[in-house]
Motif scaffolding. Structure first.
Motif, PDB file in Angstrom:
ATOM      1  N   PHE A   1      16.734  27.883 -43.367  1.00  0.00           N
ATOM      2  CA  PHE A   1      18.048  28.498 -43.204  1.00  0.00           C
ATOM      3  C   PHE A   1      18.230  29.576 -44.260  1.00  0.00           C
ATOM      4  CE2 PHE A   1      18.619  24.927 -46.055  1.00  0.00           C
ATOM      5  CZ  PHE A   1      19.457  25.413 -47.054  1.00  0.00           C
ATOM      6  N   ILE A   2      19.206  30.440 -44.031  1.00  0.00           N
ATOM      7  CA  ILE A   2      19.546  31.477 -44.997  1.00  0.00           C
ATOM      8  C   ILE A   2      20.761  30.979 -45.775  1.00  0.00           C
ATOM      9  CG2 ILE A   2      20.311  33.853 -45.298  1.00  0.00           C
ATOM     10  CD1 ILE A   2      18.763  34.511 -42.726  1.00  0.00           C
ATOM     11  N   SER A   3      20.605  30.901 -47.081  1.00  0.00           N
ATOM     12  CA  SER A   3      21.678  30.354 -47.921  1.00  0.00           C
ATOM     13  C   SER A   3      22.790  31.396 -48.113  1.00  0.00           C
ATOM     14  CB  SER A   3      21.110  29.936 -49.278  1.00  0.00           C
ATOM     15  OG  SER A   3      20.663  31.074 -49.989  1.00  0.00           O
TER      16      SER A   3
ATOM     17  N   PRO B   1      18.897  33.905 -31.217  1.00  0.00           N
ATOM     18  CA  PRO B   1      18.957  35.363 -31.356  1.00  0.00           C
ATOM     19  C   PRO B   1      19.742  35.807 -32.597  1.00  0.00           C
ATOM     20  CG  PRO B   1      19.318  34.762 -29.082  1.00  0.00           C
ATOM     21  CD  PRO B   1      19.278  33.480 -29.868  1.00  0.00           C
ATOM     22  N   LYS B   2      20.781  35.093 -32.934  1.00  0.00           N
ATOM     23  CA  LYS B   2      21.585  35.421 -34.116  1.00  0.00           C
ATOM     24  C   LYS B   2      20.765  35.237 -35.398  1.00  0.00           C
ATOM     25  CE  LYS B   2      26.036  34.319 -36.220  1.00  0.00           C
ATOM     26  NZ  LYS B   2      27.241  33.495 -36.113  1.00  0.00           N
ATOM     27  N   ALA B   3      19.976  34.169 -35.462  1.00  0.00           N
ATOM     28  CA  ALA B   3      19.140  33.915 -36.639  1.00  0.00           C
ATOM     29  C   ALA B   3      18.033  34.962 -36.765  1.00  0.00           C
ATOM     30  CB  ALA B   3      18.543  32.513 -36.569  1.00  0.00           C
ATOM     31  N   VAL B   4      17.491  35.420 -35.635  1.00  0.00           N
ATOM     32  CA  VAL B   4      16.477  36.477 -35.660  1.00  0.00           C
ATOM     33  C   VAL B   4      17.072  37.733 -36.282  1.00  0.00           C
ATOM     34  CG1 VAL B   4      15.049  37.995 -34.248  1.00  0.00           C
ATOM     35  CG2 VAL B   4      15.196  35.574 -33.680  1.00  0.00           C
ATOM     36  N   LYS B   5      18.269  38.071 -35.865  1.00  0.00           N
ATOM     37  CA  LYS B   5      18.952  39.261 -36.390  1.00  0.00           C
ATOM     38  C   LYS B   5      19.171  39.136 -37.897  1.00  0.00           C
ATOM     39  CE  LYS B   5      23.050  42.093 -35.603  1.00  0.00           C
ATOM     40  NZ  LYS B   5      24.287  42.230 -34.829  1.00  0.00           N
TER      41      LYS B   5
ATOM     42  N   ILE C   1      15.822  39.569 -39.780  1.00  0.00           N
ATOM     43  CA  ILE C   1      15.378  40.961 -39.817  1.00  0.00           C
ATOM     44  C   ILE C   1      16.233  41.773 -40.788  1.00  0.00           C
ATOM     45  CG2 ILE C   1      15.203  43.066 -38.426  1.00  0.00           C
ATOM     46  CD1 ILE C   1      14.237  41.253 -36.126  1.00  0.00           C
ATOM     47  N   GLN C   2      17.530  41.502 -40.829  1.00  0.00           N
ATOM     48  CA  GLN C   2      18.419  42.205 -41.765  1.00  0.00           C
ATOM     49  C   GLN C   2      18.145  41.786 -43.211  1.00  0.00           C
ATOM     50  OE1 GLN C   2      22.291  41.264 -40.211  1.00  0.00           O
ATOM     51  NE2 GLN C   2      22.300  42.995 -38.806  1.00  0.00           N
ATOM     52  N   LEU C   3      17.608  40.594 -43.413  1.00  0.00           N
ATOM     53  CA  LEU C   3      17.339  40.089 -44.745  1.00  0.00           C
ATOM     54  C   LEU C   3      16.195  40.832 -45.418  1.00  0.00           C
ATOM     55  CD1 LEU C   3      18.151  37.782 -46.727  1.00  0.00           C
ATOM     56  CD2 LEU C   3      16.353  36.410 -45.661  1.00  0.00           C
ATOM     57  N   THR C   4      15.223  41.313 -44.638  1.00  0.00           N
ATOM     58  CA  THR C   4      14.060  41.966 -45.207  1.00  0.00           C
ATOM     59  C   THR C   4      14.371  43.372 -45.690  1.00  0.00           C
ATOM     60  OG1 THR C   4      13.450  42.295 -42.911  1.00  0.00           O
ATOM     61  CG2 THR C   4      12.043  40.875 -44.203  1.00  0.00           C
ATOM     62  N   PRO C   5      13.915  43.685 -46.890  1.00  0.00           N
ATOM     63  CA  PRO C   5      14.111  45.048 -47.381  1.00  0.00           C
ATOM     64  C   PRO C   5      13.133  45.999 -46.698  1.00  0.00           C
ATOM     65  CG  PRO C   5      12.921  43.769 -48.998  1.00  0.00           C
ATOM     66  CD  PRO C   5      13.268  42.835 -47.869  1.00  0.00           C
ATOM     67  N   ASN C   6      13.572  47.197 -46.370  1.00  0.00           N
ATOM     68  CA  ASN C   6      12.684  48.173 -45.726  1.00  0.00           C
ATOM     69  C   ASN C   6      12.324  49.293 -46.663  1.00  0.00           C
ATOM     70  OD1 ASN C   6      12.559  46.836 -43.289  1.00  0.00           O
ATOM     71  ND2 ASN C   6      14.430  47.784 -42.542  1.00  0.00           N
TER      72      ASN C   6
END
Length: 123
Positions: free
Chosen positions: A15-17, A111-115, A118-123
């Protein structure tokens, strides 16, 4: 998110804390900040299945109705319709996350967790 494979085992969850870290609780545990994530790749796995129960119920009900009007031909048509209507597909969102310490994890996500991942990763 359910763990499906990787360096953290084949069962467990992630999970994302609240402080935006990915927490993995599998055979081994890990907490990763966004800077520690190397890549996130997502895909959808679709699987086609046959529903036996739906086939039986549909075949019986349609056979009765169509059999009254068309006799044996109606029963055969009912069976064909029941077979065609009993297939269904099931899709799963799979995400592979690779970390900078050369560990990885494969997750089954909504799908919400995938989003969020992906938003969590720095680009």
């Amino acid at each position: 998110m359910k763990i499906l494979g990787g360096n953290f085992g084949v069962s467990g969850s992630a999970f994302i804390s609240r402080d935006q870290k990915l927490v993995i609780e599998g055979a081994s545990k890990g907490i990763y900040a966004p800077e520690e994530i190397r890549s996130v790749s997502a895909n959808v796995s679709k699987e086609k299945k046959f529903g036996v129960f739906g086939f039986l119920v549909g075949a019986i009900m349609l056979s009765i109705v169509l059999g009254m009007f068309l006799n044996i031909i109606g029963v055969l048509i009912a069976i064909v319709i029941a077979i065609a209507g009993s297939f269904y597909s099931e899709s799963k969102n799979m995400v592979e996350v690779k970390f900078k310490d050369d560990k990885s994890v494969t997750l089954e996500c909504t799908p919400k967790a995938v989003k969020k991942l992906i938003q969590l990763t720095p680009n």
